[in-house]
Design an enzyme around this catalytic site. Structure first.
Site, mmCIF file in Angstrom:
data_model
loop_
_atom_site.group_PDB
_atom_site.id
_atom_site.type_symbol
_atom_site.label_atom_id
_atom_site.label_comp_id
_atom_site.label_asym_id
_atom_site.label_seq_id
_atom_site.Cartn_x
_atom_site.Cartn_y
_atom_site.Cartn_z
ATOM 1 N N PRO A 202 34.652 39.570 -28.495
ATOM 2 C CA PRO A 202 34.969 38.555 -27.486
ATOM 3 C C PRO A 202 33.674 38.134 -26.767
ATOM 4 C CG PRO A 202 36.289 40.557 -27.178
ATOM 5 C CD PRO A 202 35.246 40.881 -28.195
ATOM 6 N N LYS B 43 25.417 13.432 -8.635
ATOM 7 C CA LYS B 43 23.973 13.480 -8.375
ATOM 8 C C LYS B 43 23.235 12.430 -9.206
ATOM 9 C CE LYS B 43 23.506 18.466 -7.416
ATOM 10 N NZ LYS B 43 23.180 19.762 -8.075
ATOM 11 N N GLN C 149 14.449 20.503 -19.967
ATOM 12 C CA GLN C 149 15.062 20.641 -18.646
ATOM 13 C C GLN C 149 14.154 21.404 -17.686
ATOM 14 O OE1 GLN C 149 16.632 23.746 -17.364
ATOM 15 N NE2 GLN C 149 17.078 22.644 -15.472
ATOM 16 N N SER D 224 19.598 26.433 -19.939
ATOM 17 C CA SER D 224 18.538 26.658 -18.958
ATOM 18 C C SER D 224 18.844 26.018 -17.616
ATOM 19 C CB SER D 224 17.204 26.120 -19.488
ATOM 20 O OG SER D 224 17.298 24.720 -19.704
ATOM 21 N N GLY D 225 19.758 25.055 -17.600
ATOM 22 C CA GLY D 225 20.159 24.458 -16.327
ATOM 23 C C GLY D 225 20.756 25.489 -15.392
ATOM 24 N N VAL E 292 12.413 28.431 -13.624
ATOM 25 C CA VAL E 292 11.621 27.289 -13.158
ATOM 26 C C VAL E 292 10.304 27.766 -12.544
ATOM 27 C CG1 VAL E 292 11.557 25.346 -11.542
ATOM 28 C CG2 VAL E 292 13.645 25.806 -12.850
ATOM 29 N N HIS F 240 17.818 19.018 -22.296
ATOM 30 C CA HIS F 240 19.012 18.213 -22.040
ATOM 31 C C HIS F 240 18.931 16.926 -22.869
ATOM 32 C CE1 HIS F 240 20.028 20.866 -18.907
ATOM 33 N NE2 HIS F 240 20.019 20.069 -17.853
ATOM 34 N N CYS G 111 17.629 17.652 -12.771
ATOM 35 C CA CYS G 111 17.009 17.584 -14.104
ATOM 36 C C CYS G 111 17.567 16.453 -14.956
ATOM 37 C CB CYS G 111 17.171 18.916 -14.818
ATOM 38 S SG CYS G 111 18.829 19.618 -14.699
ATOM 39 N N GLY H 100 12.077 33.305 -11.382
ATOM 40 C CA GLY H 100 13.104 32.538 -12.101
ATOM 41 C C GLY H 100 12.499 31.702 -13.221
#
Lengths: 330, 330
Positions: A178, A210, A313, A156-157, A12, A239, A126, A10
Site C-alpha cells: 500500500p 494565486k 519549480q 518538489s512543490g 528551496v 512544473h 512557482c 529545505g
C-alpha cells in the site's frame, strides 16, 4: 555581501545556496538559519562547510540580504522586523506579502524595476513565475484577454519531503505494498491529485487563485481573466502547464515564436518533428523555462494560442528567481 | 451469442473478456483470435481455458459479434469483409472508421440508438469517451459553445507494453539507472510527454484532433469549438482531463451537479472538503467516469464551468464501451 538564508535546510534553501554560487553572486559572508532542531549542525555547501545558526531577528538584521525560504506565518511575523529601518533587505518566498499593495511581487525579466530601492520583496508562486515567463512577453506583444491554465505540478512543490514521499510511494507501489501518504492528501505515485493548497469558497484552490492574483499584479493587468486547474503529478521537480490564451490582437504561432525567442529566460522547445517539446526530463535543473507546442487555438482562432510550458519549480519557480531579485539590488 | 475477439491477448482484448463475464453478457461461444505468434497457445479467462485461434475472415464471419481490438490498418482491411452480407456485427476499437459518415461512432449513454441495425460500429477514442460522459449531458442541458481540454493520459493508452514500460522505467529511475523508452517517444517514468499519436500540419497531434472530431460526431454538434492538449503522464490505466467550457445558456455548479448526478455512467466525486475529487487511484478499474472540481469558470463567468474528469482508459475508454454497444444489439 552578507547573505542570510532562513530555512536553509529545505529544498528551496539548498537550491538558493547553489544558485548563489553558480551565478557568482558576490557573497562575502553566508549565514544559514534553520529551526532549533538543525541549529549547531554543519552542512556541506558550495561555499564550504557551514554551521547552521538558530534564527534570531538581530542576526538576520545584520545581513545585507536575507532570503526567507520558510512558511507564510513565519514570514508574516519576522520579515517586517528584519527589514525595518537599519535592517536587511528581505526576499520572501512565501505568499505572506504577495497580495500586499505596498510590497512588490517580482519576476526580474518582467517587472524587475519594482524591486529597486525596496526593503521587502515578495517572490511569486512557482506556477505563476513559470507561466509568466511565456505569458508576459505574449501579453506585451498581443494583449492577453483570457487565459486557461491546467497545471502538471511536481512533488518538489511540497519541498524535500514531497519528493521523498513520491520516491518512497513509487517503491511501495512497485513492491505491491500500500502506498502511504502524509505530505500529500492522497498517495501521489502513479496517481494525480487535483488539490494543491486549501479550497476556497468559490471551489478553486488557493494555489489556483494565486495564479490569477499574481499574474494580474506582476503583469499590472487587472483586466486579465484567468482560470486555473492545479494538479499534482508524480514528477520530481519541474512544473508543466498547458495554456490556452485569447488575445486582443491577432497572433500567429510564428509571431509568438519570434517574441518568445527574444524573451530572456525562455528556451523555445518547439520542434515536434524532432520530438522536441517542453518536458520535466529536459527542463529540470535548468534556469530557462521551456515553451513549445505553440499552435493556433481551435477555440479562439486568429486571436488565440495554445502552448505548453515547463520549468524547474525549485529554480525559476523559487531559488533562481529570488537570487535574480538579489542581483537587481547589487 | 457467438462472440469473437480479435487482438485477444492485448490489454483491451483481455479487459473485454472480463467485462463480458462481469456484465453477464449471453456468451454461448467465445473465440479468441490473435496473431500467428499466439495462435495455438491457451489462455486462462473468466470463461475458462481457451485456445487462441489464428485469425481468418471465415472464422470471424461465423460469429454473431466480433470485437476488433487491433490496429486501424487491420480493421480497415478486415472489418468490411467480416461484416459483409451474412457475416458478423463488428465493433471496432480502432480509429479506422470513426470519421466515416456511413459508420456510427457510439457511446451508448449518449447516442446508443445509432448502433441499432448496424453491422459495423466504431468505438471512440478513449479520451473522447471519458470526456463525453460529462460533456454530453452538460451540452444537452446548457449548450456547449467552446471547450478547452487538457489531458493527463495513462500508460495503458499504449497498451500492455506501455504499462510495462512505465513500470520498468520507474524501477530503472529508482535504481539510478538510465530510463529506456521504446513504446513512448521519451522515458515516461517521473516525466510528462506532450505528444500522443502523430503531429498534424496545424501543430496539434492526431490524438488532440480526434477529441474534436469525435466530440462533434457523437454529440451531433458540428458547431462546437474544442481545443485539446494531450499529455502522457506516469499513471497506469485511468485518464484524467481538466475541462473548461463556455455554454450558450447560463449554468451554475449546482445546476451542473444536478445534471451529472442523473447522468448514466457518471459518479459525482465532488466534495473537496472531504478530499473527494476524480483521481486515477479511485477511478481505475471502475465502470463509471468520475466528475468533480465543478466550479464557475473565472474566464467565462455565468456561462462557463471548470471541471475535472477521470475514467478507466481500458474500461469506459475501450472494453466497457464496446461491450455496452454489443448489449444494445442483443
Amino acid at each position: 555581501m552578507r547573505i542570510g538564508i532562513v530555512g536553509a535546510t529545505g529544498a528551496v534553501g539548498q537550491e538558493t545556496i547553489q544558485v548563489l554560487k553558480d551565478r557568482g553572486f558576490p557573497v562575502t559572508e553566508l549565514h544559514l538559519f534553520a529551526s532549533e532542531r538543525s541549529a549547531g549542525k554543519t552542512t556541506e555547501t558550495a561555499f564550504g562547510t557551514i554551521t547552521i545558526e538558530p534564527f534570531s531577528v538581530d542576526a538576520a538584521r545584520g545581513m545585507d540580504i536575507v532570503f526567507l525560504a520558510v512558511s507564510g506565518d513565519f514570514a508574516k511575523e519576522y520579515a517586517p522586523q528584519i527589514a525595518a529601518e537599519g535592517g536587511a533587505v528581505v526576499i520572501d518566498n512565501s505568499s505572506a506579502f504577495r497580495y500586499d499593495d505596498a510590497v512588490p511581487l517580482v519576476v526580474p525579466e518582467i517587472n524587475g524595476r519594482r524591486a529597486l530601492g525596496q526593503k521587502l520583496i515578495a517572490n511569486p508562486n512557482c506556477t505563476t513565475a513559470i507561466l509568466l515567463m511565456a505569458l508576459a512577453p505574449l501579453h506585451e506583444a498581443f494583449g492577453v484577454k483570457r487565459a486557461i491554465v491546467s497545471t502538471y505540478q511536481a512533488a518538489s512543490g511540497a519541498g524535500a519531503e514531497g519528493m521523498t514521499e513520491l520516491e518512497q510511494g513509487a517503491r511501495q507501489y512497485l513492491a505491491g505494498e500500500p502506498v502511504t501518504a502524509s505530505k500529500f492528501a492522497h498517495p501521489l505515485a502513479f496517481n494525480l491529485i487535483p488539490h494543491i493548497d486549501s479550497f476556497q469558497d468559490n471551489g478553486y484552490t488557493r494555489e489556483e487563485m494565486k495564479v490569477l492574483w499574481e499574474t494580474r499584479k506582476i503583469m499590472e493587468a487587472p483586466e486579465v481573466l484567468l482560470s486555473c486547474t492545479a494538479v499534482r503529478v508524480p514528477t520530481m521537480r519541474a512544473h508543466a502547464e498547458a495554456v490556452t490564451i485569447e488575445t486582443r490582437h491577432p497572433v500567429t504561432p510564428a509571431a509568438a515564436r519570434e517574441v518568445l525567442a527574444k524573451a530572456q529566460g525562455v528556451t523555445l522547445a518547439d520542434d515536434p518533428a524532432n520530438k522536441l517539446y517542453p518536458m520535466p526530463l529536459t527542463a529540470s535543473s535548468k534556469y530557462d523555462v521551456e515553451v513549445g507546442r505553440i499552435r493556433e487555438s481551435l477555440v479562439f482562432g486568429e486571436t488565440g494560442l495554445d502552448f505548453f510550458v515547463c520549468g524547474d519549480q525549485l529554480l525559476k519557480g523559487a531559488a533562481l528567481n529570488t537570487v535574480q531579485i538579489a542581483e537587481l539590488l547589487v
